[in-house]
Design a protein around this motif. Structure first.
Motif, mmCIF file in Angstrom:
data_model
loop_
_atom_site.group_PDB
_atom_site.id
_atom_site.type_symbol
_atom_site.label_atom_id
_atom_site.label_comp_id
_atom_site.label_asym_id
_atom_site.label_seq_id
_atom_site.Cartn_x
_atom_site.Cartn_y
_atom_site.Cartn_z
ATOM 1 N N ILE A 51 106.426 -54.005 95.872
ATOM 2 C CA ILE A 51 105.209 -53.687 95.123
ATOM 3 C C ILE A 51 104.545 -52.413 95.634
ATOM 4 C CG2 ILE A 51 103.541 -54.979 96.521
ATOM 5 C CD1 ILE A 51 103.807 -54.935 92.643
ATOM 6 N N TRP A 83 108.287 -59.834 95.954
ATOM 7 C CA TRP A 83 107.074 -59.840 95.142
ATOM 8 C C TRP A 83 106.984 -61.146 94.351
ATOM 9 C CZ3 TRP A 83 102.530 -58.707 95.515
ATOM 10 C CH2 TRP A 83 101.645 -58.644 94.420
ATOM 11 N N HIS A 112 105.976 -62.397 99.965
ATOM 12 C CA HIS A 112 104.765 -61.580 100.081
ATOM 13 C C HIS A 112 103.486 -62.411 99.987
ATOM 14 C CE1 HIS A 112 103.468 -57.136 99.360
ATOM 15 N NE2 HIS A 112 102.571 -57.771 100.072
ATOM 16 N N GLU A 122 105.282 -57.197 87.291
ATOM 17 C CA GLU A 122 105.665 -56.344 88.417
ATOM 18 C C GLU A 122 104.551 -55.344 88.720
ATOM 19 O OE1 GLU A 122 109.501 -54.667 87.797
ATOM 20 O OE2 GLU A 122 110.507 -56.609 87.719
ATOM 21 N N PRO A 124 100.427 -55.209 90.956
ATOM 22 C CA PRO A 124 99.659 -55.930 91.976
ATOM 23 C C PRO A 124 98.517 -56.788 91.459
ATOM 24 C CG PRO A 124 99.182 -53.579 92.056
ATOM 25 C CD PRO A 124 100.316 -53.746 91.097
#
Length: 295
Positions: A51, A83, A112, A122, A124
């Motif tokens: 990420i 991720w 993560h 995909e 944050p």
């Protein structure tokens, strides 16, 4: 002679100071230059994640250094992370990270966050429709498969509370080697560190300098505190002077009074994870639930 590394429960060693490669304004060339500078200063631990977007630049810089004889692959320690949108297939995700890095393996692969997104998420900051129910048993089986295939030397987790580590231990065939969490003089993680010490899980500290101000002393003092507590510390600065100051934490020692005074500081967590909490689709309805009240 003072050791600058810690031994994991796998038998492998991790350097106590690592360079983080996350940047809110990511620039590949800047990252590559910072990696080359860091290698010259003695850094051997490099932390990335899918990420972050920094895997290609990190891999390029490290492979250049290896090919030029600056360092050997076995002398550097590379961490990357699974991720939340890749929980359905950790093996494919790690293969993609290795392709980004141009490497045959990473030294450490971490889950993560203890949270799962749909495969398209995909990015944050998730939307409400991006969340899926976490099946940690299946995720961890995929992580163990990564280890079995030789795609990584060790597996671990990040942002896991004591309770979540205990849940993982109920079914894990391979115990996590590392839990990477926020840890600094103003967020000391006493309960979590005790649990990890008993269960031979190494704690790696991100945001080890804490918030702005550093009123407990220099940045080296903050980093040295984490190291003396048995953690490795991941520092994120591409500034040459700051990078040199950070690695200098290996050369100082805090006495008992220093450590006692730091214990008196009021604690405040910085990265609370509010973006992973909602009332409808996230498995965590409150921030307290995300951290199992360790906040």
């Amino acid at each position: 002679m003072r050791s600058n590394q810690a031994r994991l429960n796998t038998g492998n060693v991790v350097p106590l100071i690592g360079l983080g490669t996350y940047s809110s304004s990511y620039d590949g060339e800047t990252t590559q230059n910072a990696i080359h500078m860091a290698l010259k200063m003695g850094y051997r631990h490099f932390d990335t994640a899918k990420i972050y977007g920094s895997e290609p630049a990190l891999g390029k810089a490290l492979m250049e250094a290896i090919n030029n004889g600056v360092v050997k692959r076995e002398d550097i320690f590379v961490t990357s992370k699974l991720w939340s949108s890749d929980h359905h297939d950790p093996v494919s995700a790690l293969n993609q990270s290795l392709q980004n890095l141009g490497m045959g393996y990473v030294d450490l692969y971490l889950v993560h966050w203890p949270i799962k997104f749909k495969s398209w998420a995909e990015y944050p900051m998730p939307n409400e429709e991006d969340f899926e129910e976490l099946d940690l048993k299946t995720t961890w089986a995929g992580m163990e498969k990564c280890l079995e295939l030789g795609l990584c030397k060790a597996i671990g987790v990040s942002n896991f509370s004591t309770q979540k580590l205990q849940h993982l231990s109920d079914f894990a065939t391979v115990s996590p080697a590392v839990n990477q969490v926020e840890m600094h003089p103003m967020w000391r993680q006493n309960k979590l560190r005790k649990y990890c010490e008993v269960h031979k899980i190494h704690v790696s500290a991100y945001m080890p300098l804490g918030g702005p101000g550093n009123f407990w002393g220099s940045t080296s003092v903050a980093l040295r505190w984490g190291i003396q507590k048995g953690a490795s510390v991941i520092v994120k600065s591409f500034n040459k002077d700051r990078m040199r100051e950070n690695v200098g934490a290996l050369d100082i020692t805090l006495d008992d009074d220093d450590m006692i005074n730091i214990e008196k500081l009021v604690e405040e967590k910085i990265l609370r994870g509010d973006h992973l909490v909602n009332k409808t689709t996230s498995p965590y309805r409150t921030v307290e639930q995300l951290w199992d009240d360790e906040i």
